[in-house]
Scaffold this motif. Structure first.
Motif, PDB file in Angstrom:
ATOM      1  N   MET A  14      29.491  12.845 -39.570  1.00  0.00           N
ATOM      2  CA  MET A  14      28.388  13.084 -40.497  1.00  0.00           C
ATOM      3  C   MET A  14      27.809  14.472 -40.275  1.00  0.00           C
ATOM      4  O   MET A  14      27.731  14.953 -39.136  1.00  0.00           O
ATOM      5  CB  MET A  14      27.291  12.026 -40.311  1.00  0.00           C
ATOM      6  CG  MET A  14      27.693  10.644 -40.778  1.00  0.00           C
ATOM      7  SD  MET A  14      26.329   9.467 -40.568  1.00  0.00           S
ATOM      8  CE  MET A  14      27.078   7.990 -41.290  1.00  0.00           C
ATOM      9  N   PHE A  15      27.393  15.106 -41.357  1.00  0.00           N
ATOM     10  CA  PHE A  15      26.742  16.413 -41.251  1.00  0.00           C
ATOM     11  C   PHE A  15      25.238  16.175 -41.229  1.00  0.00           C
ATOM     12  O   PHE A  15      24.652  15.697 -42.193  1.00  0.00           O
ATOM     13  CB  PHE A  15      27.103  17.337 -42.409  1.00  0.00           C
ATOM     14  CG  PHE A  15      26.584  18.735 -42.218  1.00  0.00           C
ATOM     15  CD1 PHE A  15      27.366  19.689 -41.590  1.00  0.00           C
ATOM     16  CD2 PHE A  15      25.292  19.084 -42.620  1.00  0.00           C
ATOM     17  CE1 PHE A  15      26.887  20.979 -41.380  1.00  0.00           C
ATOM     18  CE2 PHE A  15      24.807  20.360 -42.406  1.00  0.00           C
ATOM     19  CZ  PHE A  15      25.601  21.316 -41.787  1.00  0.00           C
ATOM     20  N   LEU A  34      27.569  19.582 -37.850  1.00  0.00           N
ATOM     21  CA  LEU A  34      28.542  18.516 -38.034  1.00  0.00           C
ATOM     22  C   LEU A  34      28.674  17.775 -36.710  1.00  0.00           C
ATOM     23  O   LEU A  34      29.009  18.376 -35.684  1.00  0.00           O
ATOM     24  CB  LEU A  34      29.891  19.095 -38.461  1.00  0.00           C
ATOM     25  CG  LEU A  34      31.001  18.066 -38.742  1.00  0.00           C
ATOM     26  CD1 LEU A  34      30.642  17.212 -39.949  1.00  0.00           C
ATOM     27  CD2 LEU A  34      32.339  18.775 -38.950  1.00  0.00           C
ATOM     28  N   LEU A  35      28.409  16.491 -36.711  1.00  0.00           N
ATOM     29  CA  LEU A  35      28.425  15.694 -35.485  1.00  0.00           C
ATOM     30  C   LEU A  35      29.854  15.279 -35.169  1.00  0.00           C
ATOM     31  O   LEU A  35      30.429  14.399 -35.821  1.00  0.00           O
ATOM     32  CB  LEU A  35      27.526  14.463 -35.661  1.00  0.00           C
ATOM     33  CG  LEU A  35      27.321  13.577 -34.427  1.00  0.00           C
ATOM     34  CD1 LEU A  35      26.749  14.376 -33.266  1.00  0.00           C
ATOM     35  CD2 LEU A  35      26.415  12.407 -34.765  1.00  0.00           C
ATOM     36  N   SER A  59      29.796  16.131 -45.025  1.00  0.00           N
ATOM     37  CA  SER A  59      30.206  15.217 -43.957  1.00  0.00           C
ATOM     38  C   SER A  59      31.697  14.952 -44.019  1.00  0.00           C
ATOM     39  O   SER A  59      32.282  14.809 -45.104  1.00  0.00           O
ATOM     40  CB  SER A  59      29.440  13.890 -44.075  1.00  0.00           C
ATOM     41  OG  SER A  59      28.056  14.076 -43.857  1.00  0.00           O
ATOM     42  N   ALA A  60      32.317  14.881 -42.853  1.00  0.00           N
ATOM     43  CA  ALA A  60      33.729  14.514 -42.788  1.00  0.00           C
ATOM     44  C   ALA A  60      33.898  13.013 -42.943  1.00  0.00           C
ATOM     45  O   ALA A  60      34.995  12.530 -43.189  1.00  0.00           O
ATOM     46  CB  ALA A  60      34.330  14.970 -41.459  1.00  0.00           C
ATOM     47  N   ALA A  61      32.802  12.265 -42.778  1.00  0.00           N
ATOM     48  CA  ALA A  61      32.838  10.810 -42.941  1.00  0.00           C
ATOM     49  C   ALA A  61      31.539  10.383 -43.600  1.00  0.00           C
ATOM     50  O   ALA A  61      30.495  10.374 -42.948  1.00  0.00           O
ATOM     51  CB  ALA A  61      32.995  10.118 -41.591  1.00  0.00           C
ATOM     52  N   GLU A  77      36.297  19.362 -40.030  1.00  0.00           N
ATOM     53  CA  GLU A  77      35.950  19.591 -41.424  1.00  0.00           C
ATOM     54  C   GLU A  77      37.116  20.273 -42.135  1.00  0.00           C
ATOM     55  O   GLU A  77      37.625  21.296 -41.683  1.00  0.00           O
ATOM     56  CB  GLU A  77      34.697  20.472 -41.497  1.00  0.00           C
ATOM     57  CG  GLU A  77      34.118  20.562 -42.876  1.00  0.00           C
ATOM     58  CD  GLU A  77      32.836  21.372 -42.869  1.00  0.00           C
ATOM     59  OE1 GLU A  77      32.072  21.251 -43.825  1.00  0.00           O
ATOM     60  OE2 GLU A  77      32.629  22.139 -41.922  1.00  0.00           O
ATOM     61  N   SER A  78      37.553  19.705 -43.250  1.00  0.00           N
ATOM     62  CA  SER A  78      38.729  20.204 -43.953  1.00  0.00           C
ATOM     63  C   SER A  78      38.360  21.295 -44.928  1.00  0.00           C
ATOM     64  O   SER A  78      37.191  21.466 -45.282  1.00  0.00           O
ATOM     65  CB  SER A  78      39.373  19.052 -44.735  1.00  0.00           C
ATOM     66  OG  SER A  78      38.527  18.684 -45.816  1.00  0.00           O
TER      67      SER A  78
END
Length: 428
Positions: A14-15, A34-35, A59-61, A77-78
């Motif tokens: 999560m960001f 970004l966690l 967020s990555a998720a 992070e993409s």
């Protein structure tokens, strides 16, 4: 999109856009990040933070993608997420380039001296506005709230985290007529560096940096002073002493943490009882007060703005460390570790007869920093600048002592110091 969730529901990937609650109570330097680390996740869940605001676009998720309590790692992070973040920033009125520049300043990833130099410059320039505004408002009688200077402390810490020496080197070599601004920012950075060398907790380092930034906020309340950019050293010494109590009272009114207000009150106290305003001695002086005494004095000793004489950084370290100086000897040792045995900006004489300025530290061997040559003592003439990594030159040259500039070369060295440092960081 921004979304509030409970701290217990935070997941890796999560960001974090904002942490709720008091800035001094959460365990992170940055409020936006970004966690990605499980340890940080657990620290957050066990902290006093009641809730967080996440940015789902960055967020990555996304929230709810995994069951609460999951400890699986999140992917980095993409590029797609980064493009999404840029589009989200653009939708909020910020250009993609501006969003990327801001992300650079928030990053804690290590950087070389040359790469961090540009970012440190950006931090210094935008900090100038915040500091000047804070000191001006204090002069007008407005209380200084922690939120007014938190972003400055965060930015300076992030720069020092990316490169331990670039920001302090910049402030040492930067020519700036706004002494109040430069001194406040320099002491802030030195306090953060000293706190890191002492291995303090992030919350403690944060307060040390804030204390350094605000030590002299009371100067603006002294009567019959000129512009804010006036050099403190031009103020009558007896009148100047009053600034300590004025600053303490102002910060206390604004709700600053006790550690910050106490450091402001004690930064001119000395271990032997010779300081002011209370003549405290020994361990009665708090840790932050003893730290501030070292960092504040060092910056005054090495500053040569306004035509005032200055000590070479290495000579300033010797001054702090001499017996009977009134400074905590253990903290002086930690301070020396932080800035280097030969601090950036120090001028040294090499065995080859050349004079050189220290432009970077070598963490593997603090006694052999990277230097930039500029003068031949034997030929009494300027040399084309050349960088030498003394730890990697296989004994071809070495430092034999501190250079006596006054007897070896004419003129004001300050402009040359700035050019040497900037040229070295730029690779030119």
């Amino acid at each position: 999109m921004l979304k509030r969730i409970e701290t217990d529901d935070v997941e890796l990937g999560m960001f974090i856009h904002r942490l709720e609650g008091n800035w001094f109570r959460h365990p992170f330097w940055k409020a936006r990040f970004l966690l990605e680390d499980e340890t940080l996740l657990q620290r957050l869940r066990h902290s006093a933070v009641p809730g967080v605001i996440i940015d789902t676009a960055r967020s990555a998720a996304p929230a709810g993608a995994r069951p609460s309590g999951s400890t699986r790692g999140a992917p980095a992070e993409s590029p797609i997420l980064r493009r999404g973040a840029r589009r989200a920033a653009a939708g909020r009125g910020a250009s993609p380039d501006a969003a990327e520049r801001e992300a650079e300043l928030r990053s804690l990833a290590p950087r070389t001296m040359a790469r961090e130099f540009g970012l440190a410059n950006r931090v210094a320039e935008r900090s100038r506005r915040a500091i000047n505004r804070t000191f001006l408002e204090a002069r007008l009688g407005k209380a200084v709230a922690p939120s007014a200077v938190e972003p400055v402390v965060d930015d300076v810490f992030a720069s020092i985290q990316r490169n331990a020496h670039a920001f302090n080197g910049l402030m040492r070599c930067k020519r700036d007529t706004e002494f109040v601004y430069r001194h406040a920012l320099s002491v802030c950075a030195l306090m953060i560096s000293l706190g890191r060398a002492m291995k303090l907790e992030p919350r403690e380092i944060r307060m040390a940096g804030m204390a350094g930034l605000l030590l002299d906020v009371g100067v603006g309340h002294l009567p019959q002073q000129g512009e804010l950019s006036a050099d403190f050293r031009d103020i009558d010494p007896e009148l100047f002493r009053v600034h300590v109590k004025l600053g303490h009272d102002l910060l206390y009114t604004g709700g600053m943490p006790e550690a910050v207000t106490t450091a402001c009150l004690q930064h001119h106290e000395r271990l032997d009882g010779s300081g002011y305003p209370l003549g405290l001695a020994g361990e009665v002086i708090g840790r932050y007060g003893r730290m501030a005494a070292i960092c504040d004095t060092y910056d005054w000793l090495v500053d040569d703005s306004g035509g005032h004489p200055a000590l070479d950084p290495a000579a300033a370290i010797e001054h702090l460390a001499r017996p009977g100086s009134g400074f905590d000897p253990e903290l002086v040792m930690r301070f020396t570790e932080a800035v280097g045995i030969h601090p950036i900006g120090a001028v040294v004489e090499l065995e080859s007869g050349r004079l050189a300025m220290v432009v970077a530290q070598d963490d593997s061997d603090p006694t052999r920093p990277r230097v930039r040559t500029f003068w031949s003592r034997n030929e009494q003439r300027a040399l084309p600048p050349s960088d030498i990594a003394l730890a990697q030159c296989f004994g071809e040259d070495r430092i034999v002592g501190r250079a006596d500039l006054a007897s070896m070369m004419p003129g004001d060295f300050a402009p040359l110091r700035e050019r040497l440092f900037a040229g070295s960081c730029a690779g030119g």
